[in-house]
Design a protein around this motif. Structure first.
Motif, short mmCIF file in Angstrom:
data_model
loop_
_atom_site.label_atom_id
_atom_site.label_comp_id
_atom_site.label_asym_id
_atom_site.label_seq_id
_atom_site.Cartn_x
_atom_site.Cartn_y
_atom_site.Cartn_z
N ALA A 25 150.47 52.67 74.42
CA ALA A 25 151.13 51.38 74.60
C ALA A 25 150.87 50.87 76.01
N PRO A 26 150.76 49.55 76.18
CA PRO A 26 150.88 48.54 75.14
C PRO A 26 149.62 48.43 74.29
N THR A 27 149.81 47.97 73.05
CA THR A 27 148.70 47.66 72.16
C THR A 27 148.93 46.28 71.56
N PHE A 28 147.87 45.51 71.46
CA PHE A 28 147.93 44.15 70.92
C PHE A 28 147.06 44.07 69.67
N PHE A 29 147.50 43.24 68.75
CA PHE A 29 146.66 42.93 67.59
C PHE A 29 146.52 41.42 67.45
N ILE A 30 145.31 40.99 67.14
CA ILE A 30 145.05 39.65 66.64
C ILE A 30 144.47 39.88 65.26
N GLY A 31 145.26 39.62 64.22
CA GLY A 31 144.83 40.02 62.88
C GLY A 31 144.67 41.54 62.87
N ASP A 32 143.51 42.03 62.44
CA ASP A 32 143.27 43.48 62.42
C ASP A 32 142.58 43.99 63.68
N GLU A 33 142.29 43.08 64.60
CA GLU A 33 141.55 43.47 65.81
C GLU A 33 142.53 44.02 66.83
N MET A 34 142.28 45.29 67.22
CA MET A 34 143.20 45.98 68.13
C MET A 34 142.69 45.96 69.56
N PHE A 35 143.64 45.79 70.49
CA PHE A 35 143.34 45.80 71.92
C PHE A 35 144.33 46.75 72.58
#
Lengths: 202, 202
Positions: A174-184
């Motif tokens: 953490a932290p983790t971000f998602f835009i749709g299925d795309e993980m950052f």
């Protein structure tokens, strides 16, 4: 023409790099026209799945030493206050239950920032009913009622299931971000996630 | 008035995030007026010290899966070619011996970039005498003589001692940068290291 995607934000109150993103995300997302979907979860079960008893920043001494120096520099860069917590990682089950209960409320951003500041600026315990009540009351909310609802059986189950969902989505920190299925992964990738959100998911 | 500090660059040919920095560092440092001090070392002993048999990107499946997606995005961002290596992490003791032997030579940057491209673009073994010879010959160097000198007992000892020095300096991964005693970990921190170098160490 694609439309902006919501920015899913998975975070933990005990996580120092989550602190950076909690403090930054709402204003950055607003400037970009993106909605933040707040996704509090617990890192403990993720560490356990790797066979770790606590944070890798505790288990790996060299990495841990570096992380506190890095945090000083990152906080200077972002103009955020910073105190190295005297206890790390701090337990925060109650704060997470409240965050999950209030995830869609207009006060969620402010609540998360105040909780993070209690941990990483004031260096105080954030797990107790007193601590969480102080934060909620400071925001003009009914602390007792909010905590009671956050501690309902349904909400407790929801936090467990949110954490299981994190594992299922491939989250490992953490932290983790998602835009749709795309993980950052990581505060360092917040700006890339925002760019992907502006581009839209299709 | 402080003067620019040299940029110490600790890297490993098997490390994918080192690939990004090896490809970028010489031109960025030159623009900033900084000298790069090339410090090849081996990650294996550092992993072993943590009780790991190989890279955490192999041991932690979720993190490993993410890393390959992140590499695609980072290479697009930096306009670098990228092929996910079919073998990871690749052994590279001979390439490191040559890099250490040539660390102060004018060809070191080009040698490192070609070695990294063989691993992360051409997806080829980089450990063999044939592979290293091909790279050195391609640069117009005497491959046999260079490899013989790189494989001297003195240079072998030097690579072990360089790796011990990495541990003593608190290095726990690659790439790592130093400006004086200030450590910066990860390709994401290259620009911050450069800024610190421009500001000078006093």
């Amino acid at each position: 023409m694609s439309k902006p995607s919501p920015l899913e934000f998975w975070f933990e109150f005990g996580s120092n790099y989550s602190y950076l993103s909690v403090m930054r995300i709402e204003s950055i997302a607003a400037s970009a026209g993106l909605t933040v979907v707040w996704r509090p979860f617990l890192l403990g079960p993720i560490f356990s799945n790797n066979g770790w008893s606590t944070s890798p920043f505790v288990l790996q001494k060299a990495k841990g030493d570096y992380v506190w120096r890095d945090m000083e520099r990152q906080c200077r860069k972002y103009r955020l206050a910073w105190t190295k917590p005297s206890q790390f990682p701090r337990r925060a089950i109650l704060p997470h239950r409240v965050a999950l209960f209030g995830a869609a409320q207009p006060w969620i951003g402010e609540y998360c920032r105040r909780t993070m500041e209690m941990n990483f600026v004031q260096d105080r315990d954030i797990e107790s009913v007193e601590a969480v009540s102080e934060i909620l009351q400071g925001m003009g909310l009914d602390a007792a009622a909010t905590i009671a609802q956050a501690c309902s059986d349904a909400n407790k189950v929801l936090l467990r299931s949110q954490t299981e969902q994190a594992v299922a989505r491939g989250i490992f920190g953490a932290p983790t971000f998602f835009i749709g299925d795309e993980m950052f992964w990581g505060n360092d990738r917040l700006e890339e996630a925002i760019e992907a959100g502006i581009a839209g998911s299709g």
